[in-house]
Scaffold this active site. Structure first.
Site, PDB file in Angstrom:
ATOM      1  N   GLY A  16       3.513  12.484  -6.862  1.00  0.00           N
ATOM      2  CA  GLY A  16       2.125  12.900  -6.660  1.00  0.00           C
ATOM      3  C   GLY A  16       1.949  13.429  -5.243  1.00  0.00           C
ATOM      4  N   LEU A  17       0.762  13.960  -4.999  1.00  0.00           N
ATOM      5  CA  LEU A  17       0.501  14.602  -3.705  1.00  0.00           C
ATOM      6  C   LEU A  17       0.476  13.579  -2.561  1.00  0.00           C
ATOM      7  CD1 LEU A  17      -2.336  17.107  -4.723  1.00  0.00           C
ATOM      8  CD2 LEU A  17       0.095  17.595  -4.417  1.00  0.00           C
ATOM      9  N   SER A  18       0.614  14.065  -1.358  1.00  0.00           N
ATOM     10  CA  SER A  18       0.530  13.211  -0.174  1.00  0.00           C
ATOM     11  C   SER A  18      -0.831  12.512  -0.135  1.00  0.00           C
ATOM     12  CB  SER A  18       0.707  14.073   1.082  1.00  0.00           C
ATOM     13  OG  SER A  18       0.548  13.289   2.230  1.00  0.00           O
ATOM     14  N   ALA A  20      -1.933  10.364  -2.229  1.00  0.00           N
ATOM     15  CA  ALA A  20      -2.454  10.010  -3.562  1.00  0.00           C
ATOM     16  C   ALA A  20      -2.398   8.504  -3.800  1.00  0.00           C
ATOM     17  CB  ALA A  20      -1.676  10.742  -4.651  1.00  0.00           C
ATOM     18  N   GLY A  21      -1.442   7.828  -3.162  1.00  0.00           N
ATOM     19  CA  GLY A  21      -1.357   6.371  -3.313  1.00  0.00           C
ATOM     20  C   GLY A  21       0.015   5.868  -3.732  1.00  0.00           C
ATOM     21  N   LYS A  22       1.024   6.715  -3.631  1.00  0.00           N
ATOM     22  CA  LYS A  22       2.373   6.323  -4.075  1.00  0.00           C
ATOM     23  C   LYS A  22       2.887   5.104  -3.306  1.00  0.00           C
ATOM     24  CE  LYS A  22       4.021  10.401  -3.068  1.00  0.00           C
ATOM     25  NZ  LYS A  22       2.760  10.963  -2.536  1.00  0.00           N
ATOM     26  N   SER A  90       8.034  14.607  -4.610  1.00  0.00           N
ATOM     27  CA  SER A  90       8.882  15.215  -5.655  1.00  0.00           C
ATOM     28  C   SER A  90       8.125  16.252  -6.485  1.00  0.00           C
ATOM     29  CB  SER A  90       9.529  14.146  -6.542  1.00  0.00           C
ATOM     30  OG  SER A  90       8.661  13.081  -6.889  1.00  0.00           O
TER      31      SER A  90
HETATM   32  P1  ADP Z   1       1.130   8.426  -0.551  1.00  0.00           P
HETATM   33  O1  ADP Z   1       2.230   7.414  -0.480  1.00  0.00           O
HETATM   34  O2  ADP Z   1       0.953   8.984  -1.955  1.00  0.00           O
HETATM   35  O3  ADP Z   1       1.225   9.505   0.479  1.00  0.00           O
HETATM   36  P2  ADP Z   1      -0.544   6.314   0.526  1.00  0.00           P
HETATM   37  O4  ADP Z   1      -0.233   5.168  -0.367  1.00  0.00           O
HETATM   38  O5  ADP Z   1       0.146   6.385   1.849  1.00  0.00           O
HETATM   39  O6  ADP Z   1      -0.274   7.669  -0.288  1.00  0.00           O
HETATM   40  O7  ADP Z   1      -2.132   6.396   0.779  1.00  0.00           O
HETATM   41  C1  ADP Z   1      -3.054   6.274  -0.288  1.00  0.00           C
HETATM   42  C2  ADP Z   1      -4.437   5.855   0.231  1.00  0.00           C
HETATM   43  O8  ADP Z   1      -5.357   5.828  -0.878  1.00  0.00           O
HETATM   44  C3  ADP Z   1      -4.449   4.477   0.843  1.00  0.00           C
HETATM   45  O9  ADP Z   1      -5.295   4.518   1.970  1.00  0.00           O
HETATM   46  C4  ADP Z   1      -5.037   3.595  -0.272  1.00  0.00           C
HETATM   47  O10 ADP Z   1      -5.698   2.468   0.227  1.00  0.00           O
HETATM   48  C5  ADP Z   1      -6.002   4.551  -0.965  1.00  0.00           C
HETATM   49  N1  ADP Z   1      -6.277   4.232  -2.399  1.00  0.00           N
HETATM   50  C6  ADP Z   1      -7.496   4.138  -2.972  1.00  0.00           C
HETATM   51  N2  ADP Z   1      -7.424   3.819  -4.272  1.00  0.00           N
HETATM   52  C7  ADP Z   1      -6.111   3.698  -4.557  1.00  0.00           C
HETATM   53  C8  ADP Z   1      -5.385   3.365  -5.758  1.00  0.00           C
HETATM   54  N3  ADP Z   1      -5.974   3.112  -6.946  1.00  0.00           N
HETATM   55  N4  ADP Z   1      -4.037   3.339  -5.684  1.00  0.00           N
HETATM   56  C9  ADP Z   1      -3.420   3.614  -4.504  1.00  0.00           C
HETATM   57  N5  ADP Z   1      -4.042   3.923  -3.356  1.00  0.00           N
HETATM   58  C10 ADP Z   1      -5.386   3.959  -3.368  1.00  0.00           C
END
Ligand code: ADP
Length: 187
Positions: A16-18, A20-22, A90
């Site tokens: 998923g996008l940067s 997004a919550g990965k 990815s």
């Molecule tokens: P990524 O790894 O995709 O770049 P991050 O995990 O670093 O993303 O950041 C995601 C952000 O979104 C965090 O600040 C997190 O607290 C927030 N967020 C809100 N809702 C959700 C959810 N359901 N799942 C994951 N992250 C979430």
């Protein structure tokens, strides 16, 4: 010899996008799976790029190399009974599918979030820069993202809590036979 579910390795691939919550979901999954007695490793894209893939950039070729390296390591872990969690943008479908075919025990999790919410969150301050044209090849803004066609799990982090998203992944792992249900574990 039948293999016990707890010894069954699996790659849980979050794409998923940067922002997004990965990583957030991946870290919560690590804790949950460890609590359930599983051996777990996390391959986080940001960390991989500072060691295993140090020096690679963001061209399609370099991104593909990065994903193939992560897939290579994840396969080694998976075949040794580890629940290997990958959190990496990815963006290209063909390489994700290539890695899936190579590994076999593969659960793809599409971590979905609309762009306007990502811009609002801007966890790392990157979207503002990318939208100003200051970052080349920024996925979702100035570089493509190819969403999975048939992922095992889709989470929508705009409308779900982290706990809800994590629960969806755990349920899918149980349904697919990669994880004992809590009831089975207690029995
Ligand atoms: P990524 O790894 O995709 O770049 P991050 O995990 O670093 O993303 O950041 C995601 C952000 O979104 C965090 O600040 C997190 O607290 C927030 N967020 C809100 N809702 C959700 C959810 N359901 N799942 C994951 N992250 C979430």
């Amino acid at each position: 010899m039948t293999q016990l579910v707890e010894d069954q390795g699996v790659t849980i691939w979050l794409t998923g996008l940067s922002g997004a919550g990965k990583s957030t979901i991946a870290n919560a999954l690590v804790e949950e799976l460890q609590e359930r007695g599983r051996k777990v490793e996390l391959l986080d894209g940001d960390i991989v790029r500072t060691n295993l893939s140090k020096g690679l950039g963001f061209s399609k070729e370099d991104r593909d190399t990065n994903i193939r390296r992560i897939g290579f390591v994840s396969n080694l872990l998976t075949r040794n009974g580890v629940a290997s969690i990958v959190a990496a943008i990815s963006p290209y479908r063909d390489v994700r599918d290539e890695v899936r075919a190579h590994i076999g025990s593969f659960v793809e999790v599409y971590v979905q979030c609309p762009l306007d919410e990502l811009v609002r969150r801007d966890v790392k301050g990157l979207y503002e820069k990318a939208l100003r044209g200051e970052i080349e090849n920024f996925t979702g803004v100035s570089d493509p993202y190819e969403a999975p066609v048939n992922p095992e799990v889709v989470v929508d982090t705009e409308s779900e809590t982290v706990e809800e998203s994590v629960e969806k992944v755990l349920s899918a792992l149980e349904e697919l036979g990669y994880l004992n249900t809590v009831k089975e574990r207690v029995a």
